[in-house]
Design a protein around this motif. Structure first.
Motif, PDB file in Angstrom:
ATOM      1  N   THR A 121       0.912  -1.138   0.020  1.00  0.00           N
ATOM      2  CA  THR A 121       0.130   0.114   0.117  1.00  0.00           C
ATOM      3  C   THR A 121       0.887   1.258   0.116  1.00  0.00           C
ATOM      4  O   THR A 121       0.706   2.275  -0.724  1.00  0.00           O
ATOM      5  N   PHE A 122       1.811   1.317   0.658  1.00  0.00           N
ATOM      6  CA  PHE A 122       2.844   2.273   0.812  1.00  0.00           C
ATOM      7  C   PHE A 122       3.267   2.759  -0.442  1.00  0.00           C
ATOM      8  O   PHE A 122       3.476   3.956  -0.949  1.00  0.00           O
ATOM      9  N   ILE A 123       4.126   1.571  -1.005  1.00  0.00           N
ATOM     10  CA  ILE A 123       4.611   1.914  -2.366  1.00  0.00           C
ATOM     11  C   ILE A 123       3.591   2.330  -3.365  1.00  0.00           C
ATOM     12  O   ILE A 123       3.865   3.277  -4.276  1.00  0.00           O
ATOM     13  N   GLN A 124       2.426   1.840  -3.527  1.00  0.00           N
ATOM     14  CA  GLN A 124       1.363   2.475  -4.290  1.00  0.00           C
ATOM     15  C   GLN A 124       1.349   3.802  -4.277  1.00  0.00           C
ATOM     16  O   GLN A 124       0.854   4.504  -5.185  1.00  0.00           O
ATOM     17  N   GLU A 125       1.192   4.277  -2.928  1.00  0.00           N
ATOM     18  CA  GLU A 125       0.745   5.638  -2.563  1.00  0.00           C
ATOM     19  C   GLU A 125       1.945   6.703  -2.995  1.00  0.00           C
ATOM     20  O   GLU A 125       1.723   7.572  -3.554  1.00  0.00           O
ATOM     21  N   ALA A 126       3.138   6.005  -2.867  1.00  0.00           N
ATOM     22  CA  ALA A 126       4.457   6.766  -3.431  1.00  0.00           C
ATOM     23  C   ALA A 126       4.334   6.742  -4.853  1.00  0.00           C
ATOM     24  O   ALA A 126       4.578   8.075  -5.296  1.00  0.00           O
ATOM     25  N   ARG A 127       4.017   6.082  -5.429  1.00  0.00           N
ATOM     26  CA  ARG A 127       3.961   5.939  -6.855  1.00  0.00           C
ATOM     27  C   ARG A 127       2.686   7.226  -7.371  1.00  0.00           C
ATOM     28  O   ARG A 127       2.981   7.900  -8.164  1.00  0.00           O
ATOM     29  N   ASN A 128       1.667   6.933  -6.489  1.00  0.00           N
ATOM     30  CA  ASN A 128       0.534   8.089  -6.895  1.00  0.00           C
ATOM     31  C   ASN A 128       1.096   9.531  -6.563  1.00  0.00           C
ATOM     32  O   ASN A 128       0.775  10.423  -7.400  1.00  0.00           O
ATOM     33  N   VAL A 129       1.620   9.682  -5.685  1.00  0.00           N
ATOM     34  CA  VAL A 129       1.965  11.055  -5.143  1.00  0.00           C
ATOM     35  C   VAL A 129       3.211  11.559  -6.133  1.00  0.00           C
ATOM     36  O   VAL A 129       3.270  12.738  -6.530  1.00  0.00           O
ATOM     37  N   ALA A 130       4.039  10.537  -6.345  1.00  0.00           N
ATOM     38  CA  ALA A 130       5.184  10.980  -7.452  1.00  0.00           C
ATOM     39  C   ALA A 130       4.357  11.419  -8.727  1.00  0.00           C
ATOM     40  O   ALA A 130       4.816  12.403  -9.590  1.00  0.00           O
ATOM     41  N   SER A 131       3.310  10.735  -8.997  1.00  0.00           N
ATOM     42  CA  SER A 131       2.511  11.291 -10.442  1.00  0.00           C
ATOM     43  C   SER A 131       1.795  12.299 -10.335  1.00  0.00           C
ATOM     44  O   SER A 131       1.981  13.201 -11.110  1.00  0.00           O
ATOM     45  N   GLN A 132       1.426  12.652  -9.184  1.00  0.00           N
ATOM     46  CA  GLN A 132       0.699  14.028  -8.822  1.00  0.00           C
ATOM     47  C   GLN A 132       1.731  15.124  -8.832  1.00  0.00           C
ATOM     48  O   GLN A 132       1.288  16.139  -9.432  1.00  0.00           O
ATOM     49  N   VAL A 133       2.904  15.008  -8.146  1.00  0.00           N
ATOM     50  CA  VAL A 133       3.761  16.070  -8.116  1.00  0.00           C
ATOM     51  C   VAL A 133       4.294  16.227  -9.432  1.00  0.00           C
ATOM     52  O   VAL A 133       4.536  17.429  -9.870  1.00  0.00           O
ATOM     53  N   SER A 134       4.546  15.256 -10.259  1.00  0.00           N
ATOM     54  CA  SER A 134       4.912  15.492 -11.563  1.00  0.00           C
ATOM     55  C   SER A 134       3.869  16.404 -12.667  1.00  0.00           C
ATOM     56  O   SER A 134       4.738  17.352 -13.053  1.00  0.00           O
ATOM     57  N   ARG A 135       2.688  16.218 -12.240  1.00  0.00           N
ATOM     58  CA  ARG A 135       1.694  17.285 -12.866  1.00  0.00           C
ATOM     59  C   ARG A 135       1.831  18.608 -12.391  1.00  0.00           C
ATOM     60  O   ARG A 135       1.790  19.499 -13.158  1.00  0.00           O
ATOM     61  N   GLU A 136       1.854  18.718 -11.192  1.00  0.00           N
ATOM     62  CA  GLU A 136       1.811  19.873 -10.514  1.00  0.00           C
ATOM     63  C   GLU A 136       3.126  20.870 -10.624  1.00  0.00           C
ATOM     64  O   GLU A 136       2.987  22.097 -11.118  1.00  0.00           O
ATOM     65  N   VAL A 137       4.222  20.263 -10.439  1.00  0.00           N
ATOM     66  CA  VAL A 137       5.587  21.080 -10.726  1.00  0.00           C
ATOM     67  C   VAL A 137       6.005  21.335 -12.153  1.00  0.00           C
ATOM     68  O   VAL A 137       6.817  22.315 -12.185  1.00  0.00           O
ATOM     69  N   LEU A 138       5.351  20.650 -12.856  1.00  0.00           N
ATOM     70  CA  LEU A 138       5.869  20.682 -14.295  1.00  0.00           C
ATOM     71  C   LEU A 138       4.986  21.299 -15.285  1.00  0.00           C
ATOM     72  O   LEU A 138       5.080  21.592 -16.382  1.00  0.00           O
TER      73      LEU A 138
END
Length: 304
Positions: free
Chosen positions: A285-302
């Motif tokens: 579960t933790f790993i999946q949430e890390a993937r999700n947040v990385a994807s969200q941050v990618s969209r936000e900061v770029l």
């Protein structure tokens, strides 16, 4: 005959190594600076080792000192593992997850991942250990932590690894910097510009230095930072520009401007777990949430 080691002396030695100065070690140990200096002097006398060189009034660990520190840290890691076992027993074997995170991701990113994780598992006790990537890899291999976010250089056969958020480094600037008008930044644009660099032994610094050398551009380092949050804060304050991974800018989108940098320098992190994890479902579960947040941050900061 050499005297038996005193635990308080070892604690003082460890604190000086990890916090850099006698004054900081004294604050951590809640004792006076003279007391820490005395403990260190007694440790060197009792062991017969030269643990620090005195350079311009500052302490620099000797090779003997660093060798002893690695052994001391291994012992203290074992003690922490015992403490965690005691805590688990006290909590009647309540579920817990131990997460390791490198300093670069220890701010907004890991907070968001843990917030999402706890929405799914509100009854789980999460412990976060913030250390360098190589330490975290060793802790994973010895089952001291369950999951870790580390740098790209870690290569340990006893842990499982996956790439997280691979992306080229981008140029980070203060919002009012003159170069923000450009969509793509090149080394010649930054030649002579005040530059905020990472530690000289870091992969980021090596990539940046090589790019400037190939372009015959001048890398004008005015500040060094050993953590990404510090580097980004310095850039946001207008003290220089830097080349960073986009994840470093999470939480600072309103204070930094990011621009594509040419030539591209790929950089990524790794999401790691131990083989046959003791908390497999929680780790998943933790790993999946890390993937999700990385994807969200990618969209936000770029974006833009």
């Amino acid at each position: 005959m050499q005297q038996p080691l005193n635990l308080r002396q070892v604690e003082a030695f460890k604190a000086i190594i990890e916090h850099g100065t006698v004054s900081q070690a004294a604050l951590v140990l809640n004792v006076s600076q003279p007391a820490v200096s005395k403990l260190l002097a007694h440790l060197e006398a009792d062991t017969g080792l030269t643990l620090f060189d005195r350079v311009r009034g500052k302490l620099a660990p000797t090779p003997q000192g660093m060798q002893l520190y690695h052994e001391v840290d291994r012992v203290f890691a074992g003690l922490r593992q015992v403490e965690q076992a005691v805590d688990s027993i006290r909590r009647n074997e309540a579920r817990n997850l131990v997460v390791g995170v490198m300093p670069a991701l220890s701010g907004s990113f890991i907070r968001r991942v843990i917030e999402n994780f706890l929405k799914i598992h509100p009854d789980v006790h999460v412990s976060v250990q913030n250390r360098a990537s190589l330490f975290l890899a060793n802790w994973l291999a010895t089952r001291q932590i369950d999951v870790a976010l580390v740098g790209s250089r870690v290569d340990n056969p006893y842990i499982e690894r996956e790439t997280l958020f691979q992306h080229p480094l981008v140029c980070a600037m203060h919002v009012n910097h003159a170069l923000t008008r450009k969509r793509v930044i090149r080394p010649r644009d930054l030649s002579g510009e005040p530059f905020v660099a990472f530690a000289s032994d870091s992969q980021t610094h090596e990539l940046v230095e090589a790019a400037f050398e190939r372009s015959n551009a001048t890398l004008n380092v005015v500040l060094d930072a050993n953590t990404a949050p510090t580097a980004c804060e310095l850039v946001a304050a207008g003290l220089g520009v830097s080349l960073i991974h986009p994840l470093f800018a999470d939480g600072l989108q309103n204070r930094l401007v990011l621009r594509r940098f040419d030539p591209e320098m790929q950089f990524h992190f790794q999401l790691c777990r131990a083989h046959a994890s003791r908390n497999a479902s929680l780790t998943d579960t933790f790993i999946q949430e890390a993937r999700n947040v990385a994807s969200q941050v990618s969209r936000e900061v770029l974006k833009g």
